[in-house]
Structure formats: structure tokens, C-alpha cells
Design an enzyme around this catalytic site. Structure first.
Site, mmCIF file in Angstrom:
data_model
loop_
_atom_site.group_PDB
_atom_site.id
_atom_site.type_symbol
_atom_site.label_atom_id
_atom_site.label_comp_id
_atom_site.label_asym_id
_atom_site.label_seq_id
_atom_site.Cartn_x
_atom_site.Cartn_y
_atom_site.Cartn_z
ATOM 1 N N GLU A 8 0.838 -1.204 0.000
ATOM 2 C CA GLU A 8 0.000 0.000 0.000
ATOM 3 C C GLU A 8 0.875 1.256 0.000
ATOM 4 O O GLU A 8 0.580 2.246 -0.684
ATOM 5 C CB GLU A 8 -0.918 0.028 1.232
ATOM 6 C CG GLU A 8 -1.917 -1.110 1.298
ATOM 7 C CD GLU A 8 -1.396 -2.322 2.051
ATOM 8 O OE1 GLU A 8 -0.188 -2.638 1.957
ATOM 9 O OE2 GLU A 8 -2.208 -2.969 2.730
ATOM 10 N N CYS A 53 -2.439 -3.571 7.147
ATOM 11 C CA CYS A 53 -1.924 -3.438 8.513
ATOM 12 C C CYS A 53 -2.323 -2.068 9.071
ATOM 13 O O CYS A 53 -2.768 -1.174 8.332
ATOM 14 C CB CYS A 53 -0.409 -3.621 8.524
ATOM 15 S SG CYS A 53 0.508 -2.240 7.814
ATOM 16 N N CYS A 77 -0.695 0.924 7.447
ATOM 17 C CA CYS A 77 -1.189 1.230 6.090
ATOM 18 C C CYS A 77 -2.594 1.815 6.123
ATOM 19 O O CYS A 77 -2.941 2.629 5.265
ATOM 20 C CB CYS A 77 -1.111 -0.006 5.204
ATOM 21 S SG CYS A 77 0.579 -0.316 4.644
HETATM 22 N N1 THU Z 1 2.259 -6.481 3.973
HETATM 23 C C1 THU Z 1 1.815 -5.555 3.070
HETATM 24 O O1 THU Z 1 2.448 -5.315 2.030
HETATM 25 N N2 THU Z 1 0.662 -4.909 3.352
HETATM 26 C C2 THU Z 1 -0.086 -5.100 4.466
HETATM 27 O O2 THU Z 1 -1.042 -4.385 4.696
HETATM 28 C C3 THU Z 1 0.234 -6.206 5.368
HETATM 29 C C4 THU Z 1 1.587 -6.791 5.204
HETATM 30 C C5 THU Z 1 3.532 -7.146 3.694
HETATM 31 C C6 THU Z 1 4.671 -6.660 4.559
HETATM 32 C C7 THU Z 1 5.602 -7.840 4.527
HETATM 33 O O3 THU Z 1 6.442 -7.722 3.381
HETATM 34 C C8 THU Z 1 4.688 -9.045 4.319
HETATM 35 O O4 THU Z 1 3.441 -8.534 3.921
HETATM 36 C C9 THU Z 1 4.513 -9.867 5.584
HETATM 37 O O5 THU Z 1 4.107 -9.096 6.651
#
Ligand code: THU
Length: 138
Positions: A61, A92, A95
Site C-alpha cells: 500500500e 496493517c 497502512c
Molecule cells: N504487507 C503488506 O504489504 N501490506 C499489508 O497491509 C500487510 C503486510 C507485507 C509486509 C511484509 O512484506 C509481508 O506482507 C509480511 O508481513
């Protein structure tokens, strides 16, 4: 736009899936793609980019937001997030706040890569009573 007046966002989801295929995630092996439909009608994409120093890795994101901003756009109409595996990749906490900066009631579409699950919600539902730019206006 289909007959029921609700956008399907299929191009946005396809863009997020394509971005996911470019993810650099050798540590978690969890690939994520995000695609933003901005106010200008264009789609901006990003993927997660991990790092050997784990905390400095970047979420999909955040990458998509960078791509949007560098193109002069600061308003998110909709964002699709696609994660690998069987579960929805819900953004998360960090984000959600990043999206909030450029969103009010923006549509958020979550899709799992295996295709079985799809959920449409809003940023307001994901981050109620959020703190945003308006809070800093005097
Ligand atoms: N991740 C994202 O890219 N976006 C999110 O909203 C949740 C997690 C990624 C971060 C990391 O590279 C992987 O997912 C595992 O946490």
C-alpha cells in the site's frame, strides 16, 4: 460501470494482482500487491519490498501511495489489496493510517489471490474515528 450502478473494479483488482507478482518478499514469502484508483481516473500500483534489515521493508500500500503521489495525485477513490494465500490480506494498522491521509470514505477492496474470497469495505470501517489532515486545521 455495470447496470446496477456499482463499479466492479475489475481493472483495479487485475492491476493489484499484477503488482503482487512483482513483490520482493524473500523473507516472509508473503507477496502483496496494491492498486489505487486515484481522482484523475488512473491506477497506481505497488508491491511489498522487503529488506534484510526487516523493519525497513515496505508494504504494498505504501509503494502504491508513493507511485500515486509522485504522479501528482493526492486523493484515493478506491484501493484494491491482493495477498497471497487463502485469506484476505487486510491492510496493517500503519497502512490504514497511510491510506487515511489521502482518503475519506474511499472504497477498499480486499482479494485473496486464490480468488475465492473478496471483500469490499471502506476506509472509515477499517479505521473508525481516524486522525487525519483535518485534525490539524486551525
Ligand atoms: N504487507 C503488506 O504489504 N501490506 C499489508 O497491509 C500487510 C503486510 C507485507 C509486509 C511484509 O512484506 C509481508 O506482507 C509480511 O508481513
Amino acid at each position: 460501470m455495470p447496470k446496477n450502478g456499482k463499479p466492479e473494479y475489475s481493472a483495479l483488482i487485475t492491476a493489484a494482482q499484477s503488482a503482487m507478482s512483482r513483490a520482493y518478499a524473500p523473507y516472509s514469502n508473503f507477496q502483496v500487491g496494491a492498486a489505487i484508483l486515484a481522482e484523475d481516473g488512473n491506477i497506481y500500483t505497488g508491491c511489498n519490498v522487503e529488506n534484510a534489515a526487516y523493519p525497513v521493508g515496505c508494504c504494498a500500500e505504501a509503494s502504491a501511495i508513493s507511485a500515486m503521489v509522485i504522479n501528482g495525485q493526492t486523493s484515493i477513490t478506491a484501493i484494491a489489496v491482493v495477498g497471497a494465500g487463502e485469506q484476505l490480506c487486510t491492510p496493517c494498522g500503519g497502512c490504514r493510517q497511510r491510506i487515511r491521509e489521502f482518503a475519506h470514505e474511499s472504497t477498499v477492496i480486499l482479494v485473496c489471490d486464490s480468488g475465492g474470497l473478496r471483500h469490499q469495505t471502506t476506509l472509515g470501517d477499517l479505521l473508525p474515528l481516524s486522525f487525519g489532515p483535518d485534525n490539524l486545521q486551525r
